[in-house]
Design an enzyme around this catalytic site. Structure first.
Site, PDB file in Angstrom:
ATOM      1  CB  ILE A 150      -0.692  -0.190   1.935  1.00 52.30           C
ATOM      2  CG1 ILE A 150      -1.576  -1.305   1.323  1.00 52.30           C
ATOM      3  CG2 ILE A 150      -2.151   1.113   1.274  1.00 52.30           C
ATOM      4  CD1 ILE A 150      -2.442  -1.324   2.983  1.00 52.30           C
ATOM      5  CB  CYS A 151       1.740   3.904  -2.239  1.00 51.88           C
ATOM      6  SG  CYS A 151       2.366   5.435  -2.261  1.00 51.88           S
ATOM      7  CG  LEU A 152      -2.542   5.435   3.530  1.00 54.68           C
ATOM      8  CD1 LEU A 152      -3.304   6.650   2.496  1.00 54.68           C
ATOM      9  CD2 LEU A 152      -3.073   5.214   4.295  1.00 54.68           C
TER      10      LEU A 152
END
Lengths: 196, 195
Positions: free
Chosen positions: A89-91
Protein backbone atom coordinates in the site's frame (compact mmCIF):
# COMPACT_ATOMS: atom_id res chain seq x y z
CA UNK A 1 7.98 -3.24 23.01
CA UNK A 2 4.48 -3.01 21.63
CA UNK A 3 2.03 -1.33 23.98
CA UNK A 4 -0.19 -4.39 24.55
CA UNK A 5 -2.81 -2.63 26.63
CA UNK A 6 -3.26 -0.01 23.93
CA UNK A 7 -3.60 -2.65 21.18
CA UNK A 8 -6.19 -4.54 23.21
CA UNK A 9 -8.13 -1.34 23.74
CA UNK A 10 -7.93 -0.61 20.03
CA UNK A 11 -9.29 -4.02 19.09
CA UNK A 12 -12.24 -3.68 21.47
CA UNK A 13 -12.94 -0.16 20.34
CA UNK A 14 -12.68 -0.99 16.64
CA UNK A 15 -14.87 -4.08 16.75
CA UNK A 16 -17.55 -2.42 18.86
CA UNK A 17 -19.07 -0.56 15.92
CA UNK A 18 -17.68 -2.60 13.04
CA UNK A 19 -21.19 -3.02 11.61
CA UNK A 20 -21.42 0.72 11.11
CA UNK A 21 -17.81 1.53 10.26
CA UNK A 22 -17.29 -1.45 7.96
CA UNK A 23 -13.84 -2.13 9.41
CA UNK A 24 -12.86 -4.79 11.93
CA UNK A 25 -9.67 -6.33 13.31
CA UNK A 26 -8.94 -9.84 14.58
CA UNK A 27 -5.85 -11.74 15.58
CA UNK A 28 -4.22 -13.20 12.49
CA UNK A 29 -5.71 -16.61 11.66
CA UNK A 30 -7.07 -16.93 15.16
CA UNK A 31 -3.49 -16.99 16.47
CA UNK A 32 -2.34 -15.66 19.81
CA UNK A 33 0.15 -12.97 18.79
CA UNK A 34 -1.07 -9.47 19.41
CA UNK A 35 1.49 -8.13 16.94
CA UNK A 36 0.11 -10.03 13.94
CA UNK A 37 -3.45 -9.08 13.08
CA UNK A 38 -5.88 -9.22 10.21
CA UNK A 39 -8.02 -6.23 9.34
CA UNK A 40 -11.18 -6.39 7.28
CA UNK A 41 -12.70 -3.50 5.38
CA UNK A 42 -15.94 -3.36 3.46
CA UNK A 43 -15.61 -2.01 -0.08
CA UNK A 44 -16.95 1.55 -0.04
CA UNK A 45 -20.27 2.36 -1.66
CA UNK A 46 -20.29 4.02 -5.09
CA UNK A 47 -16.89 2.57 -5.92
CA UNK A 48 -15.87 -0.45 -8.03
CA UNK A 49 -15.05 -2.15 -4.72
CA UNK A 50 -18.62 -2.01 -3.40
CA UNK A 51 -19.84 -5.30 -2.04
CA UNK A 52 -16.35 -6.71 -1.59
CA UNK A 53 -14.69 -7.61 1.68
CA UNK A 54 -10.97 -6.84 1.72
CA UNK A 55 -8.57 -8.45 4.16
CA UNK A 56 -5.42 -6.71 5.27
CA UNK A 57 -2.40 -8.22 6.95
CA UNK A 58 -1.31 -6.06 9.89
CA UNK A 59 2.02 -6.39 11.66
CA UNK A 60 2.87 -4.19 14.60
CA UNK A 61 6.54 -3.23 14.87
CA UNK A 62 8.21 -3.11 18.28
CA UNK A 63 7.93 0.66 18.42
CA UNK A 64 4.17 0.74 17.89
CA UNK A 65 2.37 3.15 18.39
CA UNK A 66 5.40 5.38 17.82
CA UNK A 67 6.11 3.56 14.57
CA UNK A 68 3.40 2.93 11.94
CA UNK A 69 1.77 -0.49 11.65
CA UNK A 70 2.81 -2.48 8.58
CA UNK A 71 -0.23 -3.08 6.42
CA UNK A 72 -0.63 -5.02 3.21
CA UNK A 73 -3.70 -6.23 1.30
CA UNK A 74 -4.18 -10.02 1.45
CA UNK A 75 -7.16 -9.77 -0.88
CA UNK A 76 -6.12 -8.98 -4.43
CA UNK A 77 -7.29 -5.53 -5.45
CA UNK A 78 -7.06 -3.38 -8.62
CA UNK A 79 -6.18 0.11 -7.42
CA UNK A 80 -3.53 2.71 -8.44
CA UNK A 81 -2.13 2.95 -4.91
CA UNK A 82 -2.12 -0.77 -4.11
CA UNK A 83 0.21 -3.24 -5.72
CA UNK A 84 -1.72 -5.70 -7.88
CA UNK A 85 1.17 -8.12 -7.33
CA UNK A 86 1.68 -8.21 -3.58
CA UNK A 87 -0.90 -5.88 -2.02
CA UNK A 88 1.66 -3.30 -0.85
CA UNK A 89 0.00 0.00 0.00
CA UNK A 90 1.17 3.52 -0.83
CA UNK A 91 -0.38 5.73 1.82
CA UNK A 92 1.40 8.56 3.62
CA UNK A 93 -0.06 7.86 7.08
CA UNK A 94 1.41 4.37 6.95
CA UNK A 95 4.81 5.90 6.34
CA UNK A 96 6.18 9.33 7.25
CA UNK A 97 2.82 10.85 8.15
CA UNK A 98 2.02 8.28 10.82
CA UNK A 99 1.21 9.69 14.23
CA UNK A 100 0.86 7.82 17.54
CA UNK A 101 -2.52 9.53 17.92
CA UNK A 102 -3.75 7.49 14.94
CA UNK A 103 -5.04 3.98 15.53
CA UNK A 104 -5.44 0.75 13.58
CA UNK A 105 -9.07 1.69 13.12
CA UNK A 106 -8.30 5.12 11.69
CA UNK A 107 -5.67 3.56 9.44
CA UNK A 108 -8.20 1.03 8.12
CA UNK A 109 -10.73 3.80 7.63
CA UNK A 110 -8.08 5.68 5.68
CA UNK A 111 -7.62 2.61 3.49
CA UNK A 112 -11.36 2.53 2.94
CA UNK A 113 -11.22 6.18 1.92
CA UNK A 114 -8.27 5.41 -0.36
CA UNK A 115 -10.42 2.83 -2.16
CA UNK A 116 -13.03 5.54 -2.72
CA UNK A 117 -10.55 8.16 -3.82
CA UNK A 118 -7.47 6.82 -5.66
CA UNK A 119 -4.43 9.12 -5.97
CA UNK A 120 -3.00 8.13 -9.39
CA UNK A 121 -0.37 10.89 -9.26
CA UNK A 122 1.46 9.06 -6.50
CA UNK A 123 1.00 5.45 -7.59
CA UNK A 124 2.10 2.19 -6.10
CA UNK A 125 1.14 0.21 -9.20
CA UNK A 126 2.17 2.13 -12.32
CA UNK A 127 0.17 -0.06 -14.70
CA UNK A 128 -3.06 0.45 -12.81
CA UNK A 129 -2.37 4.16 -12.45
CA UNK A 130 -1.77 4.51 -16.20
CA UNK A 131 -5.04 2.76 -16.90
CA UNK A 132 -6.87 4.92 -14.36
CA UNK A 133 -5.59 8.08 -16.01
CA UNK A 134 -5.95 7.03 -19.65
CA UNK A 135 -8.95 4.73 -19.70
CA UNK A 136 -11.13 5.19 -16.65
CA UNK A 137 -13.95 2.97 -17.95
CA UNK A 138 -11.64 -0.02 -18.35
CA UNK A 139 -10.13 0.69 -14.97
CA UNK A 140 -13.56 0.65 -13.33
CA UNK A 141 -14.60 -2.58 -15.01
CA UNK A 142 -11.29 -4.28 -14.14
CA UNK A 143 -11.52 -3.16 -10.54
CA UNK A 144 -15.09 -4.39 -10.38
CA UNK A 145 -14.12 -7.71 -11.88
CA UNK A 146 -11.31 -8.13 -9.35
CA UNK A 147 -13.73 -7.34 -6.56
CA UNK A 148 -16.14 -9.99 -7.83
CA UNK A 149 -13.37 -12.54 -8.35
CA UNK A 150 -11.28 -12.03 -5.18
CA UNK A 151 -13.20 -10.03 -2.62
CA UNK A 152 -16.43 -11.98 -2.82
CA UNK A 153 -15.28 -15.50 -3.60
CA UNK A 154 -15.70 -16.73 -0.07
CA UNK A 155 -19.00 -15.05 0.42
CA UNK A 156 -20.88 -17.24 -2.04
CA UNK A 157 -23.45 -19.24 -0.19
CA UNK A 158 -23.11 -16.91 2.79
CA UNK A 159 -26.80 -17.10 3.60
CA UNK A 160 -26.66 -20.90 3.80
CA UNK A 161 -23.70 -20.70 6.18
CA UNK A 162 -25.50 -18.15 8.32
CA UNK A 163 -28.61 -20.32 8.36
CA UNK A 164 -26.61 -23.38 9.37
CA UNK A 165 -24.82 -21.63 12.26
CA UNK A 166 -28.02 -19.98 13.46
CA UNK A 167 -29.62 -23.41 13.61
CA UNK A 168 -26.80 -24.48 15.91
CA UNK A 169 -28.10 -21.90 18.36
CA UNK A 170 -25.90 -18.84 17.80
CA UNK A 171 -27.46 -15.40 17.47
CA UNK A 172 -27.62 -14.24 13.84
CA UNK A 173 -25.72 -10.99 14.32
CA UNK A 174 -22.85 -12.83 16.02
CA UNK A 175 -22.83 -15.44 13.25
CA UNK A 176 -22.63 -12.76 10.58
CA UNK A 177 -19.83 -10.85 12.27
CA UNK A 178 -17.92 -14.09 12.95
CA UNK A 179 -18.24 -15.19 9.33
CA UNK A 180 -17.25 -11.74 8.17
CA UNK A 181 -14.14 -11.63 10.34
CA UNK A 182 -12.87 -14.98 9.01
CA UNK A 183 -13.86 -14.05 5.48
CA UNK A 184 -16.69 -16.56 5.22
CA UNK A 185 -14.87 -19.69 6.42
CA UNK A 186 -17.61 -21.70 8.07
CA UNK A 187 -15.38 -23.83 10.29
CA UNK A 188 -13.30 -20.93 11.50
CA UNK A 189 -16.47 -18.97 12.23
CA UNK A 190 -17.78 -21.89 14.29
CA UNK A 191 -14.51 -22.06 16.18
CA UNK A 192 -14.68 -18.34 16.85
CA UNK A 193 -18.28 -18.55 18.05
CA UNK A 194 -17.47 -21.45 20.35
CA UNK A 195 -14.47 -19.72 21.87
CA UNK A 196 -16.73 -16.81 22.69
CA UNK B 1 -22.83 12.91 66.98
CA UNK B 2 -20.93 14.57 69.80
CA UNK B 3 -19.73 17.26 67.48
CA UNK B 4 -23.18 17.78 66.09
CA UNK B 5 -24.59 18.33 69.55
CA UNK B 6 -21.80 20.69 70.45
CA UNK B 7 -22.36 22.61 67.28
CA UNK B 8 -26.10 22.85 67.99
CA UNK B 9 -25.52 24.20 71.46
CA UNK B 10 -23.00 26.71 70.31
CA UNK B 11 -25.29 27.61 67.50
CA UNK B 12 -28.32 28.10 69.76
CA UNK B 13 -26.34 30.37 71.99
CA UNK B 14 -25.38 32.42 69.04
CA UNK B 15 -29.04 32.79 68.15
CA UNK B 16 -29.85 33.76 71.70
CA UNK B 17 -27.37 36.59 71.43
CA UNK B 18 -28.85 37.80 68.22
CA UNK B 19 -32.37 37.69 69.62
CA UNK B 20 -31.34 39.36 72.82
CA UNK B 21 -30.10 42.68 71.53
CA UNK B 22 -33.19 43.74 69.58
CA UNK B 23 -35.49 42.59 72.41
CA UNK B 24 -33.57 44.56 74.95
CA UNK B 25 -33.49 47.57 72.71
CA UNK B 26 -37.25 47.42 72.17
CA UNK B 27 -38.42 46.58 75.70
CA UNK B 28 -35.85 48.36 77.85
CA UNK B 29 -34.58 51.61 76.55
CA UNK B 30 -36.44 52.69 73.50
CA UNK B 31 -39.65 53.75 75.24
CA UNK B 32 -38.06 56.36 77.49
CA UNK B 33 -34.60 56.97 76.17
CA UNK B 34 -33.54 58.38 72.82
CA UNK B 35 -32.57 55.91 70.09
CA UNK B 36 -28.91 56.72 70.59
CA UNK B 37 -29.06 55.42 74.15
CA UNK B 38 -30.65 52.26 72.95
CA UNK B 39 -27.83 51.89 70.53
CA UNK B 40 -25.22 52.33 73.24
CA UNK B 41 -27.11 50.01 75.53
CA UNK B 42 -27.15 47.29 72.99
CA UNK B 43 -23.59 46.32 73.72
CA UNK B 44 -23.76 46.13 77.54
CA UNK B 45 -27.04 44.22 77.35
CA UNK B 46 -25.47 41.79 75.02
CA UNK B 47 -22.71 41.17 77.51
CA UNK B 48 -25.31 40.95 80.27
CA UNK B 49 -27.23 38.36 78.36
CA UNK B 50 -24.11 36.26 78.10
CA UNK B 51 -23.40 36.73 81.81
CA UNK B 52 -26.97 36.44 83.10
CA UNK B 53 -27.22 32.76 83.71
CA UNK B 54 -30.93 32.75 84.48
CA UNK B 55 -32.21 34.27 81.29
CA UNK B 56 -29.77 32.61 78.94
CA UNK B 57 -30.32 29.22 80.53
CA UNK B 58 -34.08 29.66 80.14
CA UNK B 59 -33.51 30.46 76.50
CA UNK B 60 -31.26 27.51 76.07
CA UNK B 61 -33.83 25.27 77.71
CA UNK B 62 -36.46 26.50 75.34
CA UNK B 63 -34.12 25.85 72.47
CA UNK B 64 -33.24 22.44 73.71
CA UNK B 65 -36.93 21.57 73.82
CA UNK B 66 -37.18 22.56 70.18
CA UNK B 67 -34.19 20.48 69.35
CA UNK B 68 -35.81 17.54 71.12
CA UNK B 69 -38.90 17.90 68.98
CA UNK B 70 -36.75 17.90 65.98
CA UNK B 71 -35.05 14.77 67.29
CA UNK B 72 -38.37 12.92 66.93
CA UNK B 73 -37.41 12.35 63.38
CA UNK B 74 -34.41 10.65 64.79
CA UNK B 75 -32.42 9.04 62.01
CA UNK B 76 -33.44 11.51 59.41
CA UNK B 77 -32.36 14.28 61.69
CA UNK B 78 -28.89 12.97 62.31
CA UNK B 79 -28.32 12.52 58.63
CA UNK B 80 -29.62 15.97 57.85
CA UNK B 81 -27.60 17.54 60.59
CA UNK B 82 -24.45 16.17 59.12
CA UNK B 83 -25.37 17.38 55.67
CA UNK B 84 -26.31 20.77 57.01
CA UNK B 85 -23.06 21.12 58.85
CA UNK B 86 -21.06 20.26 55.83
CA UNK B 87 -22.94 22.96 54.00
CA UNK B 88 -22.56 25.47 56.76
CA UNK B 89 -18.81 25.58 56.95
CA UNK B 90 -18.06 29.15 56.10
CA UNK B 91 -21.70 29.99 55.30
CA UNK B 92 -22.94 32.56 57.83
CA UNK B 93 -26.33 33.14 56.30
CA UNK B 94 -27.14 29.47 56.20
CA UNK B 95 -26.06 29.07 59.80
CA UNK B 96 -29.02 31.17 60.87
CA UNK B 97 -31.55 29.23 58.86
CA UNK B 98 -32.16 25.97 60.79
CA UNK B 99 -33.14 27.29 64.28
CA UNK B 100 -35.43 30.03 62.95
CA UNK B 101 -37.40 27.52 60.97
CA UNK B 102 -37.40 24.93 63.73
CA UNK B 103 -39.37 27.26 66.02
CA UNK B 104 -42.73 26.87 64.30
CA UNK B 105 -44.01 23.50 63.11
CA UNK B 106 -45.49 24.69 59.80
CA UNK B 107 -42.22 26.29 58.93
CA UNK B 108 -40.44 23.16 59.92
CA UNK B 109 -42.39 21.34 57.29
CA UNK B 110 -41.29 23.81 54.72
CA UNK B 111 -37.83 23.46 56.09
CA UNK B 112 -37.91 19.71 55.77
CA UNK B 113 -38.85 20.13 52.13
CA UNK B 114 -36.02 22.52 51.77
CA UNK B 115 -33.74 20.10 53.54
CA UNK B 116 -34.78 17.30 51.28
CA UNK B 117 -33.97 19.37 48.27
CA UNK B 118 -30.67 20.29 49.81
CA UNK B 119 -29.94 16.65 50.46
CA UNK B 120 -30.87 15.74 46.93
CA UNK B 121 -28.57 18.38 45.58
CA UNK B 122 -25.77 17.56 47.95
CA UNK B 123 -25.84 13.78 47.47
CA UNK B 124 -24.67 13.67 43.85
CA UNK B 125 -22.06 16.33 44.49
CA UNK B 126 -20.88 14.41 47.54
CA UNK B 127 -20.63 11.28 45.40
CA UNK B 128 -18.96 13.07 42.53
CA UNK B 129 -16.50 15.03 44.61
CA UNK B 130 -14.04 12.19 45.32
CA UNK B 131 -14.21 11.06 41.69
CA UNK B 132 -11.28 12.46 39.77
CA UNK B 133 -12.02 13.93 36.36
CA UNK B 134 -10.66 11.50 33.83
CA UNK B 135 -9.06 12.45 30.55
CA UNK B 136 -7.80 9.90 28.09
CA UNK B 137 -4.35 10.27 26.61
CA UNK B 138 -4.64 10.05 22.80
CA UNK B 139 -1.37 8.12 22.62
CA UNK B 140 -1.66 5.34 25.22
CA UNK B 141 -5.50 5.51 25.37
CA UNK B 142 -5.26 5.18 29.15
CA UNK B 143 -6.14 7.63 31.86
CA UNK B 144 -3.88 10.66 31.57
CA UNK B 145 -0.84 10.35 33.83
CA UNK B 146 1.15 13.49 34.63
CA UNK B 147 -0.70 15.49 32.01
CA UNK B 148 1.65 17.59 29.88
CA UNK B 149 0.89 20.23 27.29
CA UNK B 150 2.87 20.88 24.13
CA UNK B 151 3.72 24.33 22.79
CA UNK B 152 0.91 23.78 20.26
CA UNK B 153 -1.54 23.20 23.12
CA UNK B 154 -2.16 19.45 22.92
CA UNK B 155 -2.26 17.39 26.10
CA UNK B 156 -0.72 13.94 26.66
CA UNK B 157 0.81 11.85 29.42
CA UNK B 158 4.28 13.04 30.28
CA UNK B 159 5.91 9.77 29.17
CA UNK B 160 3.79 9.56 25.98
CA UNK B 161 4.71 12.98 24.64
CA UNK B 162 8.31 12.37 25.61
CA UNK B 163 8.36 9.11 23.61
CA UNK B 164 6.49 10.71 20.69
CA UNK B 165 8.97 13.58 20.44
CA UNK B 166 11.87 11.18 20.69
CA UNK B 167 10.45 9.07 17.84
CA UNK B 168 9.16 11.73 15.45
CA UNK B 169 9.93 15.23 16.78
CA UNK B 170 6.31 16.08 15.99
CA UNK B 171 3.09 16.63 17.89
CA UNK B 172 0.98 13.44 17.65
CA UNK B 173 -2.19 15.48 17.22
CA UNK B 174 -1.23 18.30 14.83
CA UNK B 175 2.20 17.20 13.54
CA UNK B 176 3.80 20.52 14.52
CA UNK B 177 7.56 20.19 14.91
CA UNK B 178 8.52 19.85 18.56
CA UNK B 179 11.84 19.80 20.36
CA UNK B 180 12.67 17.95 23.59
CA UNK B 181 11.66 21.02 25.62
CA UNK B 182 8.50 21.90 23.72
CA UNK B 183 6.22 20.59 26.44
CA UNK B 184 5.59 21.14 30.13
CA UNK B 185 3.42 19.81 32.93
CA UNK B 186 -0.16 21.07 33.01
CA UNK B 187 -2.59 20.79 35.92
CA UNK B 188 -6.08 20.15 34.64
CA UNK B 189 -9.08 21.44 36.60
CA UNK B 190 -12.21 19.51 37.58
CA UNK B 191 -14.77 19.13 34.84
CA UNK B 192 -17.68 21.59 34.74
CA UNK B 193 -20.40 19.11 35.75
CA UNK B 194 -18.72 18.51 39.09
CA UNK B 195 -18.96 22.11 40.28
Amino acid sequence: MVDVSRVQKELTECNRDSDISGVSIALHDGGSSITHLTGTIAGPRDSPYEGGTFRIDIRLPGGYPFEPPKMQFITKVWHPNISSQNGAICLDILKDQWSPALTLKTALLSLQALLSAPAPDDPQDAVVAQQYLRDKATFVSTARYWTEAFAKSDSTGMEEKVQKLVEMGFPEDMVRSALKSVNGDENMALEKLCSG
Amino acid sequence: MGTVGAWRRAHDEAVVDLDESPNAAAGGGSQHGPPTTAGTRATPIDVEALGDEGSSRAKIKRRVAVVDLEADADQECSGDARTTISHLIGGNKRRKVPPVICLSPDREERFSNQRNSTVRVSTPSANAAPKEPTFTCPVCLNKMELSSVTSCGHVFCDKCIQAAIKAQKKCPTCRKRLGPKSYRRVYLPATADQV
